[in-house]
Design a protein around this motif. Structure first.
Motif, PDB file in Angstrom:
ATOM      1  N   ALA A   6       0.824  -1.214   0.000  1.00  0.00           N
ATOM      2  CA  ALA A   6       0.000   0.000   0.000  1.00  0.00           C
ATOM      3  C   ALA A   6       0.854   1.258   0.000  1.00  0.00           C
ATOM      4  N   SER A  44      -5.032   1.364  -2.663  1.00  0.00           N
ATOM      5  CA  SER A  44      -3.749   0.790  -2.269  1.00  0.00           C
ATOM      6  C   SER A  44      -3.918  -0.167  -1.096  1.00  0.00           C
ATOM      7  N   ILE A  45      -4.706   0.238  -0.102  1.00  0.00           N
ATOM      8  CA  ILE A  45      -4.944  -0.649   1.047  1.00  0.00           C
ATOM      9  C   ILE A  45      -5.637  -1.924   0.599  1.00  0.00           C
TER      10      ILE A  45
END
Length: 526
Positions: free
Chosen positions: A26, A439-440
């Protein structure tokens, strides 16, 4: 439901073992995504709002006299066709965008960009209020495009109305000219037909069959009158024979000569009056005229004989007795009856000839009448259409004059073309938040993949379901103090990494809200 929750918790525990990989994935994705968001160029949206007033006071006053144009439908059509190819080319010339195109492909690319970024829509909730907007990196160009588009919109709406009026005028003029030619040709054909069929045209009293029936009725009436006249003459002759067989009484010789001819004179005067009336209607060769002339000549001849006989009698015998006046009156009546019978005989003969002629024309006159009706019908239809076209052309002229001299459509610019100082696109805070979330999720997906590649059993139930063997029991993990301290340190470092990531996110959001773009500044310095 309990099994699903347990399975989800099992996958979460499995992925938690690879939690550092979530941050490792991430973190770089967030930095790359935020840098990409910062490098996106700013776009400025220029917009204007225009109100189209179609409620003219003159329109209801001229209803029925002018052509009723549906202005609302026309404006709706113009808004939908505003981004047509000709209008886009005109817009490119007005904004000098065509100067950037060196090839046809570049020109097509410019026109496609204009069509994609221009928006024309009616403001929701407000009728006849339209908004025109355009996005571009150059705020001046965006404003110029909106201003030019507003000019094209107004000119196209007004120009299309005038163009439609001119087209209608030309079409009506052409149709009127064609109908004038057709009307003249049909009038000439009708005139030639009447001239060709002179004497065969139906009269004002009706058609062929009505004329034939009337002629037969006149013939029967003439025959009845002839029979009555013959009977009357026969009776007068019988009375004359009886009077001639009886001795006449004595009359003085001094009786005037003209006392025996007053009936003849009256009869001659009546016949001459009738002759004048007949000559006003017929020619000298008409049977009635010939018969009346012959009767007048006979009466005049008879009067001369009576006068001559009377004169001779007065010279030979001074005291001789004159003829019987009763017998002389009967002779005059017989002569009149003869003349009447002759006239009626001639009338019956003429009526018979007329009936015979009409019967011979039984196959000609109906055809002539039918053809005449067809010619008249075509002529009347052409004339009616011609007059209707003239009326419509007058209405079109009045409509054109009203469009040119009266403000039937008014354009009111509510908001002039304006470009706000703040860019309308891109929405960097929203995109940056999306980069963080994506991203997470990507890190979680990577951790879940690693957990699936290296599976572990977190509960006895899962182990029993996979191996199909009974699990007798489980051994709990007992952490030592060093292991527990190490585990807490790792958890603190993981939390610190998350705090750093969120701190970077907060800094990025702060710069974007305050419109601080360090990437653009660094690029400008370089």
């Amino acid at each position: 439901m309990h099994e699903i929750v347990a399975q989800v918790l099992s996958h979460v525990r499995s992925a938690w073992r690879y939690r550092w990989f979530i941050l490792l994935v991430a973190g770089p994705l967030c930095v790359a995504g935020w840098l990409w968001v910062q490098t996106l160029p700013d776009k400025y949206e220029a917009s204007t709002r225009v109100y189209i007033d179609t409620n003219s006071v003159l329109l209801p006053l001229m209803a029925g006299l002018t052509v009723g144009n549906n202005v609302s439908r026309q404006i709706d059509f113009m808004t939908k066709t505003l981004l047509s190819r000709p209008n886009l080319e005109k817009l490119a010339r007005m904004t000098d965008l065509d100067l950037k195109a060196k090839t046809p492909d570049q020109m097509n690319s410019i026109l496609d960009g204009l069509a994609q970024n221009i928006k024309v829509a009616e403001v929701r909730g407000v009728r006849d209020l339209y908004k025109i907007s355009y996005e571009d990196r150059n705020p001046r160009l965006a404003k110029k495009v909106v201003q030019s588009l507003l000019t094209i919109f107004v000119e196209s709406t007004l120009g299309s109305s005038r163009k439609d009026s001119d087209s209608a005028q030309r079409f009506l003029d052409k149709q009127i000219k064609d109908y004038e030619d057709r009307l003249a040709a049909e009038e000439d054909a009708l005139k030639q037909f009447k001239r060709k069929n002179m004497g065969l045209m139906p009269g004002q009293g009706g058609d062929y069959y009505q004329n034939l029936q009337a002629a037969i009725g006149d013939l029967e009436q003439s025959r009845l009158q002839l029979q009555e006249a013959q009977n009357r003459r026969k009776e007068l002759k019988r009375q004359l024979e009886e009077a001639a067989s009886q001795p006449a009484p004595s009359y003085a010789a001094t009786t005037p000569a003209t006392s025996l001819t007053p009936e003849l004179d009256a009869r001659i005067n009546n016949l001459e009056t009738r002759l004048d009336e007949l000559l006003l209607k017929y020619t000298d060769q008409h049977p009635d005229v010939i018969e009346v002339k012959r009767t007048i000549a006979d009466l005049k001849k008879q009067r001369k004989e009576v006068l001559a006989t009377q004169a001779k009698s007065n010279q030979g015998q001074g005291n001789s007795q004159a003829d019987n006046p009763y017998e002389a009156q009967l002779k005059l009546a017989v002569s009149e009856a003869d003349a009447n019978v002759a006239a009626l005989t001639a009338r019956v003969a003429a009526g018979q000839r007329k009936v015979d002629h009409l019967k011979k024309m039984v196959n000609i006159l109906p055809a002539v009448e039918e053809q005449l009706k067809q010619l008249n019908r075509d002529y009347n239809v052409t004339k009616s259409n011609y007059l209707s076209l003239l009326q419509k052309r007058e209405s079109a002229n009045m409509s054109e004059q009203m469009d040119q001299n009266a403000d039937t459509v008014k354009f009111r610019v509510v908001d002039p073309p304006f470009v706000p100082p703040v860019p309308s696109d891109p929405n960097r805070p929203l995109l940056s938040s999306g980069v963080l979330l994506g991203s997470i999720l990507a890190g979680i997906a990577f951790a879940f993949l690693l957990a699936q590649l290296n599976p572990t059993f977190d509960s006895r139930r899962i182990l029993m379901e996979v191996t199909n063997l009974p699990v007798l029991g489980g051994v709990s993990m007992i952490w030592t103090n060093a292991q527990a301290r190490k585990k807490r340190v790792h958890l603190w470092w993981f939390s610190f990494a998350i705090i750093i990531l969120m701190g970077f996110y907060s800094a990025v959001m702060t710069m974007q809200i305050l419109r601080i773009n360090p990437v653009a500044r660094i690029a400008g310095l370089l």
